[in-house]
Enzyme design. Structure first.
Site, short mmCIF file in Angstrom:
data_model
loop_
_atom_site.label_atom_id
_atom_site.label_comp_id
_atom_site.label_asym_id
_atom_site.label_seq_id
_atom_site.Cartn_x
_atom_site.Cartn_y
_atom_site.Cartn_z
N ASP A 117 -131.00 31.20 -40.12
CA ASP A 117 -131.27 31.00 -41.53
C ASP A 117 -130.61 29.68 -41.90
O ASP A 117 -129.39 29.57 -41.95
CB ASP A 117 -130.68 32.15 -42.34
CG ASP A 117 -130.98 32.03 -43.83
OD1 ASP A 117 -131.31 30.91 -44.28
OD2 ASP A 117 -130.86 33.04 -44.54
N ASN A 170 -129.24 40.62 -44.21
CA ASN A 170 -128.66 40.83 -45.54
C ASN A 170 -127.88 42.15 -45.55
O ASN A 170 -128.01 42.96 -46.47
CB ASN A 170 -129.74 40.81 -46.62
CG ASN A 170 -129.15 40.72 -48.01
OD1 ASN A 170 -128.02 40.27 -48.20
ND2 ASN A 170 -129.90 41.17 -49.00
#
Length: 223
Positions: free
Chosen positions: A149, A9
């Protein structure tokens, strides 16, 4: 072999929050990173973002501050693949692959469909193209470690409020059916689905899955 998969992130924000200090003591053979959210020229100082213990390579999105994947490896790969010939993958920096004589290690970041129907269709197209690419690698006889992810919760146990999410991107029937195929007819194994904080005998060896002390990442240890 120890493999860490980590959704950063933002790799620069992770650096400020101590990620690289944590990584130094993990002893991982491979580190697969998603959502780097930085262009290569922004990764300074180099000694931070290219740890000396690893061969490091990044695949950035064309759009700044968006997506991006990376792999750190103890051993330099024989070949590096960035993207797999699908536009939304290749322009958004969502796939990087390190090749060794028999093994390919992948860091994958699948798109989300939460922003609307159009983006959900992109996600479905991505899944279709990725499945074809995956089967090509398997048909070539390559052993695969795919970290990523996926932006999909496969089973009810993977989602706290699964009942209220059945019509939401990330838990749609078509997405979950694709995951069934991934771990069924396509032949992949999801270690986190069967071995959390315990050891289990599975095809290919003994695999132990634990979690990073600060929940940075999942660790896959193959002995």
């Amino acid at each position: 072999m120890k493999v860490i998969s980590f959704n950063a992130n933002g790799i620069r924000a992770s650096a400020r929050n101590g990620f690289y200090e944590w990584l130094e003591v993990q002893g991982a053979d491979f580190v697969c990173i998603q959502e780097t959210k930085a262009q290569v020229e922004q990764l300074v100082p180099e000694e931070v973002f290219y740890p000396q213990a690893y061969f490091c390579d990044y695949f950035d999105a064309q759009k700044k501050g968006y997506s991006g994947v990376a792999i750190y490896a103890r051993t330099k790969p024989l070949n590096i693949v960035k993207g797999f010939g699908y536009d939304y993958c290749d322009t958004e920096g969502r796939y990087i692959q390190f090749d060794y004589p028999k093994l390919s290690v992948v860091s994958l970041y699948l798109p989300s469909g939460t922003s609307g129907d159009g983006r959900q269709e992109v996600k479905y197209e991505f899944l279709e193209h990725f499945a074809k690419h995956l089967m090509k690698l398997k048909n070539e006889g390559r052993q695969l470690i795919i970290c990523g992810d996926y932006n999909i919760a496969h089973k009810q146990i993977d989602l706290k409020n699964w009942r209220s999410n059945q019509k939401n991107s990330g838990f749609l029937p078509k997405e979950r059916a694709w995951m069934d195929e991934l771990f069924g007819t396509m032949g992949l194994l999801m270690p986190f689905g069967c071995t959390i904080r315990k050891k289990s005998n599975i095809p290919g060896g003994l695999i132990e899955v634990v979690l990073g002390k600060k929940m940075w990442a999942g660790e896959l240890i193959i002995r």
